[in-house]
Design a protein around this motif. Structure first.
Motif, PDB file in Angstrom:
ATOM      1  N   TRP A  94      18.464 -18.177   3.954  1.00  0.00           N
ATOM      2  CA  TRP A  94      19.516 -18.215   4.985  1.00  0.00           C
ATOM      3  C   TRP A  94      19.200 -17.136   6.155  1.00  0.00           C
ATOM      4  N   THR A  95      19.069 -17.538   7.404  1.00  0.00           N
ATOM      5  CA  THR A  95      18.813 -16.841   8.293  1.00  0.00           C
ATOM      6  C   THR A  95      19.806 -16.933   9.615  1.00  0.00           C
ATOM      7  N   PRO A  96      20.180 -15.944  10.393  1.00  0.00           N
ATOM      8  CA  PRO A  96      21.215 -16.116  11.560  1.00  0.00           C
ATOM      9  C   PRO A  96      20.888 -17.536  12.442  1.00  0.00           C
ATOM     10  N   ALA A  97      21.826 -17.955  12.778  1.00  0.00           N
ATOM     11  CA  ALA A  97      21.741 -19.274  13.456  1.00  0.00           C
ATOM     12  C   ALA A  97      20.952 -19.037  14.789  1.00  0.00           C
ATOM     13  N   THR A 124      36.224 -11.770  14.621  1.00  0.00           N
ATOM     14  CA  THR A 124      34.758 -11.864  14.612  1.00  0.00           C
ATOM     15  C   THR A 124      34.524 -13.510  14.076  1.00  0.00           C
ATOM     16  N   ALA A 125      33.284 -13.977  14.273  1.00  0.00           N
ATOM     17  CA  ALA A 125      32.718 -15.101  13.640  1.00  0.00           C
ATOM     18  C   ALA A 125      31.346 -15.049  13.744  1.00  0.00           C
ATOM     19  N   TRP A 126      30.627 -15.076  12.784  1.00  0.00           N
ATOM     20  CA  TRP A 126      29.028 -15.054  12.438  1.00  0.00           C
ATOM     21  C   TRP A 126      28.618 -16.345  11.764  1.00  0.00           C
ATOM     22  N   ALA A 127      27.665 -16.991  12.067  1.00  0.00           N
ATOM     23  CA  ALA A 127      27.011 -18.078  11.611  1.00  0.00           C
ATOM     24  C   ALA A 127      25.570 -17.955  11.144  1.00  0.00           C
ATOM     25  N   TRP A 128      25.397 -18.595  10.046  1.00  0.00           N
ATOM     26  CA  TRP A 128      23.881 -18.545   9.528  1.00  0.00           C
ATOM     27  C   TRP A 128      23.320 -19.713   9.076  1.00  0.00           C
ATOM     28  N   ALA A 129      22.233 -20.185   9.154  1.00  0.00           N
ATOM     29  CA  ALA A 129      21.827 -21.538   8.877  1.00  0.00           C
ATOM     30  C   ALA A 129      20.568 -21.336   7.639  1.00  0.00           C
ATOM     31  N   SER A 130      20.430 -22.301   7.216  1.00  0.00           N
ATOM     32  CA  SER A 130      19.262 -22.379   6.177  1.00  0.00           C
ATOM     33  C   SER A 130      18.729 -24.034   6.294  1.00  0.00           C
ATOM     34  N   GLU A 131      17.129 -23.886   6.375  1.00  0.00           N
ATOM     35  CA  GLU A 131      16.611 -24.972   6.361  1.00  0.00           C
ATOM     36  C   GLU A 131      16.044 -25.514   4.758  1.00  0.00           C
ATOM     37  N   GLY A 132      16.614 -24.649   3.861  1.00  0.00           N
ATOM     38  CA  GLY A 132      16.461 -25.034   2.634  1.00  0.00           C
ATOM     39  C   GLY A 132      15.828 -24.033   1.843  1.00  0.00           C
ATOM     40  N   ARG A 133      15.301 -23.117   2.093  1.00  0.00           N
ATOM     41  CA  ARG A 133      14.720 -21.945   1.521  1.00  0.00           C
ATOM     42  C   ARG A 133      15.366 -20.323   1.415  1.00  0.00           C
ATOM     43  N   GLU A 154      23.623 -13.736  -4.201  1.00  0.00           N
ATOM     44  CA  GLU A 154      23.269 -12.566  -3.354  1.00  0.00           C
ATOM     45  C   GLU A 154      23.400 -12.910  -1.897  1.00  0.00           C
ATOM     46  N   VAL A 155      23.181 -13.960  -1.378  1.00  0.00           N
ATOM     47  CA  VAL A 155      23.385 -14.481   0.094  1.00  0.00           C
ATOM     48  C   VAL A 155      24.847 -13.982   0.279  1.00  0.00           C
ATOM     49  N   PHE A 156      26.020 -14.731  -0.612  1.00  0.00           N
ATOM     50  CA  PHE A 156      27.328 -14.316  -0.294  1.00  0.00           C
ATOM     51  C   PHE A 156      27.627 -12.922  -0.211  1.00  0.00           C
ATOM     52  N   ARG A 157      27.013 -12.139  -1.082  1.00  0.00           N
ATOM     53  CA  ARG A 157      27.205 -10.594  -1.351  1.00  0.00           C
ATOM     54  C   ARG A 157      26.942 -10.006   0.107  1.00  0.00           C
TER      55      ARG A 157
END
Length: 306
Positions: free
Chosen positions: A282-285, A271-280, A186-189
């Motif tokens: 995924w949110t915008p960098a 375009t180039a977008w980034a997201w980060a996850s601390e483990g639980r 779902e994150v990828f979608r």
């Protein structure tokens, strides 16, 4: 290429049978343990290993894997063999025949690498089944060979992810792993849906015990939402996302490319977008980032994408 968001699994191979006849002692016929496989209750499948580089071809000479005088001739014979196999068998699959992997496999199992039986066991070794690709008539050198190389690299990552999940990625999934896999897909979608039509590459890295899990895939998204991506790349992305979420591992993802379509008068925007996850989640960098040499700005909030 796949038009849906579900990764396919490669079925296991079973007992070997006779080879198709192409020419006596053809390079691929001897060298890579190409075998006719018979699945219970199914049609016939053909599995072949391919030496993807001239260096690998030379390294494999000691095992008398091929009578071809050079790698170029070997590839021509392999292409002919694959074409013949497609006419004779229901399914044709291939994997990269990696000399070092093969030597280590033989050492681990006490096999003589010069024996055909050793090559057959190596090709259908169940833990390495993720390296198998279906051959559907692609041009061998410029199209299929690079995919075979990536499939080996992807397969090693998939094996790592499966070990992190105690074998539950390709074994029987419990509720936690199943939920993590669905969340990752779902994150990828949502990343793709928010990007809109265009040609992109997604790069993904998750910090994991034993080394970083990495995945990358090129994606083409049409105006009507249809997505084209190699099945093996989709499987890898979902597996890495799953492992990161299930084990609560930190990660970084960058989606970059050309946004737009021919329907918009051929206008494209880099375009180039980034997201980060601390483990639980995924949110915008939190700021500009760089992943594998690609610079990106914080992406859009995924929960706002439906």
């Amino acid at each position: 290429m796949s038009r849906n968001g579900r990764a396919r699994r490669t079925p296991d191979c079973t007992a070997a049978g006779p080879r198709p006849r192409v020419r006596p002692r053809a390079a691929a016929e001897r060298a890579e343990g190409c075998e006719r496989q018979r699945s219970e209750g199914a049609g016939q499948a053909f599995v072949i290993g391919v030496l993807t580089s001239a260096a690998d071809f030379e390294q494999a000479r000691a095992w008398q894997l091929s009578d071809a005088p050079d790698h170029e001739r070997y590839l021509a014979e392999t292409a002919e063999l694959l074409g013949d196999a497609r006419r004779r068998f229901d399914t044709v699959r291939a994997r990269m025949f990696h000399p070092q992997d093969f030597a280590e496999f033989c050492l681990l199992h006490g096999l003589d690498p010069a024996e055909p039986a050793a090559r057959e066991r190596y090709l259908v070794n169940p833990p390495l089944r993720t390296q198998l690709l279906a051959y559907q008539g692609e041009e061998l050198v410029d199209d299929f060979l690079p995919r075979l190389v990536r499939a080996r690299e992807n397969g090693l990552t998939l094996r790592h992810a499966d070990l992190l999940l105690d074998g539950r990625l390709y074994g029987e999934r419990d509720d936690a792993v199943r939920a993590a896999y669905e969340r990752g897909a779902e994150v990828f979608r949502r990343m793709l849906l928010g990007a809109g039509s265009g040609v992109y590459e997604l790069r993904l890295a998750v910090d994991a015990p034993g080394g970083r899990l990495a995945a990358a895939a090129r994606v083409l998204q049409w105006e009507d939402g249809v997505v084209r991506i190699n099945d093996e790349d989709l499987e890898l992305l979902c597996a890495v996302l799953c492992a990161g979420l299930a084990r609560e591992l930190p990660g970084l993802a960058v989606l970059h490319g050309a946004q737009g379509s021919a329907a918009a008068c051929g206008e494209y925007r880099q375009t180039a977008w980034a997201w980060a996850s601390e483990g639980r989640v995924w949110t915008p960098a939190t700021g500009p980032v760089r992943l594998d040499g690609v610079a990106a700005e914080p992406g859009y909030r995924l929960e706002t994408v439906c």
